[in-house]
Structure formats: C-alpha cells, structure tokens
Design an enzyme around this catalytic site. Structure first.
Site, PDB file in Angstrom:
ATOM      1  CD  GLU A  40      -4.737   2.725   1.683  1.00  0.00           C
ATOM      2  OE1 GLU A  40      -3.738   2.969   0.988  1.00  0.00           O
ATOM      3  OE2 GLU A  40      -5.888   2.925   1.274  1.00  0.00           O
TER       4      GLU A  40
ATOM      5  CB  SER B 156      -8.621  -1.198   3.866  1.00  0.00           C
ATOM      6  OG  SER B 156      -8.885  -2.481   3.391  1.00  0.00           O
TER       7      SER B 156
ATOM      8  NE  ARG C 294      -4.203  -1.624   0.310  1.00  0.00           N
ATOM      9  CZ  ARG C 294      -4.294  -2.903  -0.073  1.00  0.00           C
ATOM     10  NH1 ARG C 294      -3.263  -3.485  -0.648  1.00  0.00           N
ATOM     11  NH2 ARG C 294      -5.414  -3.576   0.099  1.00  0.00           N
TER      12      ARG C 294
HETATM   13  N1  EPU Z   1     -11.171 -10.291  10.281  1.00  0.00           N
HETATM   14  C1  EPU Z   1     -11.755 -10.066  11.505  1.00  0.00           C
HETATM   15  N2  EPU Z   1     -12.816  -9.201  11.565  1.00  0.00           N
HETATM   16  C2  EPU Z   1     -13.297  -8.588  10.447  1.00  0.00           C
HETATM   17  C3  EPU Z   1     -12.712  -8.834   9.195  1.00  0.00           C
HETATM   18  C4  EPU Z   1     -11.627  -9.688   9.133  1.00  0.00           C
HETATM   19  O1  EPU Z   1     -11.340 -10.597  12.522  1.00  0.00           O
HETATM   20  O2  EPU Z   1     -14.258  -7.804  10.588  1.00  0.00           O
HETATM   21  C5  EPU Z   1     -10.020 -11.188  10.200  1.00  0.00           C
HETATM   22  C6  EPU Z   1     -10.317 -12.323   9.205  1.00  0.00           C
HETATM   23  O3  EPU Z   1     -10.889 -13.402   9.851  1.00  0.00           O
HETATM   24  C7  EPU Z   1      -8.978 -12.632   8.642  1.00  0.00           C
HETATM   25  C8  EPU Z   1      -8.181 -11.336   8.755  1.00  0.00           C
HETATM   26  O4  EPU Z   1      -8.914 -10.495   9.636  1.00  0.00           O
HETATM   27  O5  EPU Z   1      -8.333 -13.608   9.420  1.00  0.00           O
HETATM   28  C9  EPU Z   1      -7.941 -10.667   7.422  1.00  0.00           C
HETATM   29  O6  EPU Z   1      -9.195 -10.332   6.845  1.00  0.00           O
HETATM   30  P1  EPU Z   1      -9.382 -10.243   5.255  1.00  0.00           P
HETATM   31  O7  EPU Z   1      -8.968 -11.518   4.632  1.00  0.00           O
HETATM   32  O8  EPU Z   1     -10.763  -9.772   4.978  1.00  0.00           O
HETATM   33  O9  EPU Z   1      -8.311  -9.189   4.742  1.00  0.00           O
HETATM   34  P2  EPU Z   1      -7.792  -7.807   5.334  1.00  0.00           P
HETATM   35  O10 EPU Z   1      -6.367  -7.975   5.707  1.00  0.00           O
HETATM   36  O11 EPU Z   1      -8.710  -7.294   6.370  1.00  0.00           O
HETATM   37  C10 EPU Z   1      -6.860  -6.964   3.051  1.00  0.00           C
HETATM   38  C11 EPU Z   1      -6.905  -5.696   2.234  1.00  0.00           C
HETATM   39  C12 EPU Z   1      -8.219  -5.614   1.474  1.00  0.00           C
HETATM   40  C13 EPU Z   1      -8.305  -6.832   0.552  1.00  0.00           C
HETATM   41  C14 EPU Z   1      -8.246  -8.103   1.414  1.00  0.00           C
HETATM   42  C15 EPU Z   1      -8.216  -9.345   0.561  1.00  0.00           C
HETATM   43  C16 EPU Z   1      -5.565  -4.071   3.430  1.00  0.00           C
HETATM   44  C17 EPU Z   1      -5.538  -2.819   4.232  1.00  0.00           C
HETATM   45  N3  EPU Z   1      -6.764  -4.540   3.096  1.00  0.00           N
HETATM   46  O12 EPU Z   1      -7.881  -6.868   4.029  1.00  0.00           O
HETATM   47  O13 EPU Z   1      -8.137  -4.466   0.645  1.00  0.00           O
HETATM   48  O14 EPU Z   1      -9.520  -6.831  -0.201  1.00  0.00           O
HETATM   49  O15 EPU Z   1      -7.026  -8.090   2.201  1.00  0.00           O
HETATM   50  O16 EPU Z   1      -6.988  -9.481  -0.045  1.00  0.00           O
HETATM   51  O17 EPU Z   1      -4.507  -4.593   3.118  1.00  0.00           O
HETATM   52  C18 EPU Z   1      -8.710  -2.162   0.423  1.00  0.00           C
HETATM   53  O18 EPU Z   1      -7.521  -1.920   0.427  1.00  0.00           O
HETATM   54  O19 EPU Z   1      -9.584  -1.257   0.321  1.00  0.00           O
HETATM   55  C19 EPU Z   1      -9.167  -3.542   0.631  1.00  0.00           C
HETATM   56  C20 EPU Z   1     -10.444  -3.853   0.779  1.00  0.00           C
END
Ligand code: EPU
Length: 346
Positions: A340, A245, A172
């Site tokens: 972000e 995000s 990012r």
């Molecule tokens: N989780 C929670 N609570 C929640 C949501 C998620 O505990 O409300 C836990 C999930 O269980 C999982 C972990 O957090 O173990 C990661 O969640 P997720 O796979 O949804 O990915 P993320 O790290 O929260 C990142 C990107 C997203 C992208 C997803 C999928 C960033 C800041 N965000 O989210 O990007 O879609 O991975 O690759 O890196 C964006 O940048 O706008 C965005 C949506």
C-alpha cells in the site's frame, strides 16, 4: 524574493529524513525545502527544473517507505490554513491547506459539531496526502465528503481545481496515485454536515459504543470512540514506528472466494461491487506472521497488516519482510498482496 535569496534562505543539502517518516528509517535527501506557500512551491519546482533534479512531495511521511537516499529535491508540504465556507443550517465546507495535520483537522471539525470525517480520526499524515490514497477507516472514506482538490498541475503549470468526480477515487486509490508527480495538492475542500447519519456499523465501533450506538451521538464522541478502538489494535507510530496497513485488502472474484471458503471456512471477505474484498490481515495472520519479529523489523502482534520497525531497521529490511509475507500468502492461498505505501529511492 529572488531565486538566489530564496535558495539561501530555504534550500538545505543532505538532510536526514528519519524524523520525517513514521517508519523511522534512515534516509537522506540530497536537497530539501520546507514549502509553506504556493510561491515556495513554484520557486522550488523552478529550481529543480533548472538544475535537472527530480522532486518528491513529502507530507507527514506516514505512507512512504524510504528504501535509500533520495537523489533530488524533497519538498515538505507545510501549507497551513483552515477555514469554513458556505456555512448554512445543514452544514459547511471546510477548506484545509495541504500541510494541515489530518487528525487535528478531524477533531477541529467534529468539535465544531460537523459530521463526515469523525471515523477518520487518528489517521496519521497531512490533509494534502489524504486524497492520494483516499484514506478510509470504519466504513468511511475521504471521497465520501471531499468536494474538490486544489492542485498545481505540473503539465500545464497552472493551479487547477479538481472536483470529486475528476479524482477517480477508489479503494485506497485515486488519480493522484495513478498519475504520480503530475498534481501537487495545495488544499482540499470537504463538505461536512450537521445532520447526516453517523456511520456506526463497523463491528469494532458497534462493540465499543454498545447501546450508545443507537443514540444520536456528537461527532466528537464518535471521533473519541474511533481513537479508543484504534489505540486497542493499531500501534502508535511514535512508539512502534509503522506506516499503517502495509498491504491493501486484495479484491478477488466470487469464484475464488468460494474456493477459499471451501478450504478455509473462516476466511474473511466482504462483498465489493460484484467481487469480494479479502481481509489481508487474516491471510497474513493465518500464514503465521502475526507477532513475528527478527532483530530489526516485524509484524504487529495485534494487527497483522502492520509492519513495525523495532530496532534500527532500514527500508530494505521492511521491504524484504513484506516480500517474504507476500510469497507465503501467495503460496498458501494463491492470493497476490499489493503493497500500500509508496516506495522511494533505493
Ligand atoms: N484480522 C485477523 N488478524 C489480524 C487482524 C485482523 O484475522 O491480525 C481479521 C479481523 O478479525 C477482521 C478482518 O481481519 O475480521 C479485518 O480486520 P480489521 O477490521 O482490523 O480491518 P482491516 O481490513 O485489516 C482496514 C484498513 C485499516 C482500517 C481498518 C478499519 C486497509 C488496508 N486497512 O483494515 O486502515 O483502520 O480497516 O476500518 O484497508 C491503514 O490504511 O493504514 C489502516 C490502518
């Protein structure tokens, strides 16, 4: 067109920007111009310089929070164009004008059978904004396929071509984010492949595709799977205004992670070049924010990383909520969350 004619034809004053940002917050631009060519861009910059106005480049408005009026010239990048270069049996280079819609471009490439950006389907915004935050999802980042960026360098006033290695890409982050205002991206070049392995390892994607994940799928099938997975968890900005995000996933030392694990065995973290990237969504969720809402703004009830403008919230309302979330995560886990999206005005 002379500068005077250009001004009359294109420049607008006091333009409301709520329809031009996906958080749908009300904000105004003192001056506004639609930029559809490099000539437009040069004219706009010359006018702003002559009149000593600051400038802001606006793409799809999907990664910006307007905290108030923008005093200066907003230049909305709408340079169009998609073309293929260097087509051979292994792949092709896709050149996109900065104003092209990113998601449409993903479907266009995947529909033509090219692999490389299908996991980035449904990310809102424009092609020109994609390198700024090095968009990423489901195990793929833009920098994996980006060959070069064409940009106007405001220091030399020349059009330059920055190769991938010049762009200083990280999670990012990029040269464009580290050095705001210096480069205005006009086009990007992506090397796509007919053969390269699909990236299907991300848990949500694996679960959705089931046994199909083991087969040789079409890029478009993967893009459609990504869209279905995103629809399940992430809010559609057209229905629940948001900027994706709101925080980056924070990177901490292994020692810090082990300390957290001792206290919170379920803490979610992934190895990241000798350090650990924590799931900010988990930290926010565990701090009790998921689904929270006040009269105007709130936290999405299926992905705690996403803040929502429910009802006429202002950019300040969203930033106040973000600040409360940061404080409570800091207090509980001793982890600093970094906002972000870019913040403008106010
Ligand atoms: N989780 C929670 N609570 C929640 C949501 C998620 O505990 O409300 C836990 C999930 O269980 C999982 C972990 O957090 O173990 C990661 O969640 P997720 O796979 O949804 O990915 P993320 O790290 O929260 C990142 C990107 C997203 C992208 C997803 C999928 C960033 C800041 N965000 O989210 O990007 O879609 O991975 O690759 O890196 C964006 O940048 O706008 C965005 C949506």
């Amino acid at each position: 067109m002379s500068q005077k004619d250009w001004l009359q034809a294109k420049l607008k004053e006091n333009v409301e920007l709520s329809r031009l940002n996906t958080l749908r917050v009300s904000a105004s631009a003192q001056f506004y111009v639609d930029v559809t060519s490099l000539d437009d861009l040069c004219d706009a910059l010359a006018w702003a310089q002559l009149n000593e106005h600051s400038t802001l480049v606006l793409g799809g408005g999907s990664n910006l929070v307007f905290a108030g009026k923008f005093s200066g010239l907003v230049m909305r990048m709408q340079i169009a164009g998609r073309c293929w270069e260097q087509v051979d049996e292994t792949g092709a280079t896709l050149v996109l004008g900065a104003g092209e819609n990113w998601h449409d471009s993903v479907l266009y490439a995947a529909g033509a059978g090219y692999r490389g950006i299908e996991n980035l389907a449904l990310i809102p915004g424009t092609a020109g904004a994609a390198p700024v935050q090095n968009i990423g999802a489901y195990g793929v980042e833009l920098c994996d396929t980006l060959v070069s960026v064409t940009a106007l360098d405001r220091e030399s006033n020349e059009v330059v071509c920055l190769e991938n290695a010049d762009c200083d890409f990280a999670y990012r982050n990029s040269l464009f984010k580290r050095w705001p205002g210096r480069y205005i991206i006009t086009a990007i070049r992506l090397r796509l492949s007919r053969q390269k392995p699909l990236q299907l390892g991300y848990q949500d994607l694996k679960e959705y595709l089931g046994d199909a994940a083991a087969r040789d799928l079409a890029a478009l099938t993967v893009a459609e799977a990504v869209m279905a997975v995103r629809h399940r968890k992430l809010p559609d900005p057209a229905i629940l205004p948001n900027v994706g995000s709101f925080f980056k996933n924070p990177v901490v030392t292994r020692e810090k992670f082990q300390g957290l694990q001792a206290e919170y065995p379920d803490v979610v973290g992934y190895p990241h070049s000798g350090t650990v990237k924590l799931a900010a969504a988990w930290l926010i969720d565990q701090s009790g924010w998921k689904g929270y809402r006040n009269a105007r703004v709130g936290v999405h009830n299926r992905q705690a990383l996403v803040l929502i403008n429910h009802s006429c919230g202002t950019g300040q309302d969203v930033l106040e909520l973000a600040s409360d979330i940061r404080q409570s995560v800091q207090k509980r886990f001793g982890v600093e969350l970094e906002v972000e999206p870019g913040i403008v005005g106010g």
